[in-house]
Design a protein around this motif. Structure first.
Motif, PDB file in Angstrom:
ATOM      1  N   UNK A   1       0.842  -1.196   0.000  1.00 20.94           N
ATOM      2  CA  UNK A   1       0.000   0.000   0.000  1.00 20.94           C
ATOM      3  C   UNK A   1       0.891   1.266   0.000  1.00 20.94           C
ATOM      4  N   UNK A   2       1.942   1.230   0.820  1.00 21.13           N
ATOM      5  CA  UNK A   2       2.856   2.380   0.879  1.00 21.13           C
ATOM      6  C   UNK A   2       3.563   2.574  -0.457  1.00 21.13           C
ATOM      7  N   UNK A   3       3.947   1.468  -1.081  1.00 20.07           N
ATOM      8  CA  UNK A   3       4.610   1.565  -2.392  1.00 20.07           C
ATOM      9  C   UNK A   3       3.670   2.174  -3.432  1.00 20.07           C
ATOM     10  N   UNK A   4       2.422   1.787  -3.381  1.00 18.07           N
ATOM     11  CA  UNK A   4       1.453   2.341  -4.330  1.00 18.07           C
ATOM     12  C   UNK A   4       1.234   3.831  -4.076  1.00 18.07           C
ATOM     13  N   UNK A   5       1.226   4.206  -2.795  1.00 14.93           N
ATOM     14  CA  UNK A   5       1.009   5.623  -2.468  1.00 14.93           C
ATOM     15  C   UNK A   5       2.175   6.489  -2.940  1.00 14.93           C
ATOM     16  N   UNK A   6       3.395   5.995  -2.722  1.00 13.79           N
ATOM     17  CA  UNK A   6       4.551   6.811  -3.123  1.00 13.79           C
ATOM     18  C   UNK A   6       4.648   6.865  -4.649  1.00 13.79           C
ATOM     19  N   UNK A   7       4.251   5.791  -5.312  1.00 11.33           N
ATOM     20  CA  UNK A   7       4.251   5.785  -6.782  1.00 11.33           C
ATOM     21  C   UNK A   7       3.252   6.811  -7.312  1.00 11.33           C
ATOM     22  N   UNK A   8       2.102   6.870  -6.671  1.00  7.69           N
ATOM     23  CA  UNK A   8       1.075   7.828  -7.094  1.00  7.69           C
ATOM     24  C   UNK A   8       1.573   9.263  -6.909  1.00  7.69           C
ATOM     25  N   UNK A   9       2.267   9.494  -5.794  1.00  2.00           N
ATOM     26  CA  UNK A   9       2.791  10.841  -5.521  1.00  2.00           C
ATOM     27  C   UNK A   9       3.835  11.246  -6.571  1.00  2.00           C
ATOM     28  N   UNK A  10       4.548  10.280  -7.112  1.00  2.00           N
ATOM     29  CA  UNK A  10       5.599  10.589  -8.098  1.00  2.00           C
ATOM     30  C   UNK A  10       5.026  11.088  -9.413  1.00  2.00           C
TER      31      UNK A  10
ATOM     32  N   UNK B   1      23.036  -0.615 -14.742  1.00  2.00           N
ATOM     33  CA  UNK B   1      22.239   0.154 -15.702  1.00  2.00           C
ATOM     34  C   UNK B   1      21.498   1.281 -14.976  1.00  2.00           C
ATOM     35  N   UNK B   2      21.082   1.013 -13.742  1.00  2.00           N
ATOM     36  CA  UNK B   2      20.417   2.066 -12.960  1.00  2.00           C
ATOM     37  C   UNK B   2      21.361   3.242 -12.729  1.00  2.00           C
ATOM     38  N   UNK B   3      22.615   2.933 -12.411  1.00  2.00           N
ATOM     39  CA  UNK B   3      23.558   4.031 -12.131  1.00  2.00           C
ATOM     40  C   UNK B   3      23.859   4.814 -13.402  1.00  2.00           C
ATOM     41  N   UNK B   4      23.896   4.131 -14.526  1.00  2.00           N
ATOM     42  CA  UNK B   4      24.141   4.824 -15.803  1.00  2.00           C
ATOM     43  C   UNK B   4      22.982   5.782 -16.096  1.00  2.00           C
ATOM     44  N   UNK B   5      21.762   5.304 -15.938  1.00  2.00           N
ATOM     45  CA  UNK B   5      20.607   6.170 -16.261  1.00  2.00           C
ATOM     46  C   UNK B   5      20.506   7.320 -15.247  1.00  2.00           C
ATOM     47  N   UNK B   6      20.806   7.025 -13.984  1.00  2.00           N
ATOM     48  CA  UNK B   6      20.794   8.100 -12.976  1.00  2.00           C
ATOM     49  C   UNK B   6      21.829   9.169 -13.323  1.00  2.00           C
ATOM     50  N   UNK B   7      23.029   8.719 -13.728  1.00  2.00           N
ATOM     51  CA  UNK B   7      24.101   9.672 -14.053  1.00  2.00           C
ATOM     52  C   UNK B   7      23.734  10.527 -15.266  1.00  2.00           C
ATOM     53  N   UNK B   8      22.956   9.966 -16.158  1.00  2.00           N
ATOM     54  CA  UNK B   8      22.605  10.668 -17.407  1.00  2.00           C
ATOM     55  C   UNK B   8      21.347  11.521 -17.260  1.00  2.00           C
ATOM     56  N   UNK B   9      20.871  11.673 -16.024  1.00  2.00           N
ATOM     57  CA  UNK B   9      19.630  12.420 -15.802  1.00  2.00           C
ATOM     58  C   UNK B   9      19.879  13.685 -14.979  1.00  2.00           C
ATOM     59  N   UNK B  10      19.116  14.737 -15.298  1.00  2.00           N
ATOM     60  CA  UNK B  10      19.280  16.002 -14.561  1.00  2.00           C
ATOM     61  C   UNK B  10      18.784  15.853 -13.133  1.00  2.00           C
ATOM     62  N   UNK B  11      17.716  15.082 -12.959  1.00  2.00           N
ATOM     63  CA  UNK B  11      17.141  14.923 -11.618  1.00  2.00           C
ATOM     64  C   UNK B  11      16.816  13.452 -11.351  1.00  2.00           C
ATOM     65  N   UNK B  12      17.125  13.015 -10.133  1.00  2.00           N
ATOM     66  CA  UNK B  12      16.823  11.642  -9.707  1.00  2.00           C
ATOM     67  C   UNK B  12      15.874  11.727  -8.518  1.00  2.00           C
ATOM     68  N   UNK B  13      14.655  11.236  -8.726  1.00  2.00           N
ATOM     69  CA  UNK B  13      13.687  11.163  -7.630  1.00  2.00           C
ATOM     70  C   UNK B  13      13.613   9.717  -7.165  1.00  2.00           C
ATOM     71  N   UNK B  14      13.842   9.512  -5.877  1.00  2.00           N
ATOM     72  CA  UNK B  14      13.850   8.167  -5.318  1.00  2.00           C
ATOM     73  C   UNK B  14      12.557   7.925  -4.524  1.00  2.00           C
ATOM     74  N   UNK B  15      11.967   6.772  -4.737  1.00  2.00           N
ATOM     75  CA  UNK B  15      10.707   6.417  -4.087  1.00  2.00           C
ATOM     76  C   UNK B  15      10.936   5.266  -3.106  1.00  2.00           C
ATOM     77  N   UNK B  16      10.622   5.491  -1.855  1.00  2.00           N
ATOM     78  CA  UNK B  16      10.782   4.412  -0.861  1.00  2.00           C
ATOM     79  C   UNK B  16       9.614   4.415   0.118  1.00  2.00           C
TER      80      UNK B  16
END
Ligand code: R5P
Length: 219
Positions: free
Chosen positions: A6-15, A101-116
């Motif tokens: 439920x928490x994962x769904x809520x944070x995903x919705x907020x994103x 691959x996650x670190x490559x895409x994060x490095x190539x992005x202006x902003x990284x939003x993390x959902x937990x």
């Protein structure tokens, strides 16, 4: 449904509030991001860059065009989960083995939003969750010995091969008082492809789902 889902769904919705129409979105990997992927048909994306084959398959199944990072240049936004996050918004990632691959895409992005969800919040990285380290198969034993010299307890992730054909050493007991220094030290071991400490590519913004609601922390 479990409270954690439920928490994962809520944070995903907020994103969703941070995703603009017409964007090419960097999309992470894992159960939290899977909740976001399910919501992406609500947004009119130009396309997405996937951080793993699993994510790519899920996006394509929804009819979202997955683009090659080499042809899209810098991304405006990358959204991904984490296995641990500390108060500096530094992370451990790679529980699902997609760290490189996650670190490559994060490095190539202006902003990284993390959902937990709140279970991922720690004061010091690596005390409970091991640091996943992606290693060239031939160097596995050598790298493991170097990790032991650093005080770590590497555990070979059996029956798992990364998207790049490498193996993972899940390394316990590392004393990560400085995540930046530790990330660099691990990268310096010959045979290491990538490690799961995200300090140089830490989150810019953290959305954390608690039983009291979703809170936002900004770097
Ligand atoms: O390789 C996997 C990724 O780093 C995930 O972002 C991380 O393991 C968190 O996954 P979940 O959202 O399933 O806890």
């Amino acid at each position: 449904m479990s409270q954690q889902l439920k928490l994962k769904q809520e944070v995903a919705k907020a994103a969703l509030a941070y995703i603009d129409d017409g964007m090419i979105l960097g999309v992470g990997t894992g159960s939290t991001v899977n909740c976001l992927i399910e919501l992406l048909p609500q947004v009119n994306l130009k396309g997405a860059v996937a951080s793993s084959q699993v994510t790519q398959d899920k996006l394509e199944a929804l009819g979202i065009e997955v683009m090659d990072l080499n042809y899209v240049g810098e991304l405006d936004l990358y959204i991904d989960g984490a296995d641990e996050v500390n108060p500096n918004l530094q992370l451990i990632k790679g529980g699902g083995g997609a760290l490189t691959r996650e670190k490559i895409v994060a490095a190539a992005s202006k902003q990284f939003i993390c959902l937990v969800d709140e279970s991922k919040w720690v004061t010091q990285l690596g005390r409970e969750f091991p640091v996943p380290i992606e290693v060239l198969p031939q160097a596995r034993s050598y790298v493991a010995r170097q990790l032991v010299k650093m005080g770590g307890e590497p555990v070979y992730r059996e029956d798992f091969i990364t998207d790049y054909g490498n193996v993972i050493l899940d390394t316990y007991n590392l004393d990560i008082t400085s995540a930046s220094e530790f990330e660099a030290r691990l990268n310096n071991i010959v045979g290491v492809v990538c490690n799961g400490i995200f300090a140089a590519n830490q989150a810019d913004k953290l959305l954390i789902a608690k039983s009291t609601g979703v809170e936002t922390l900004q770097r």
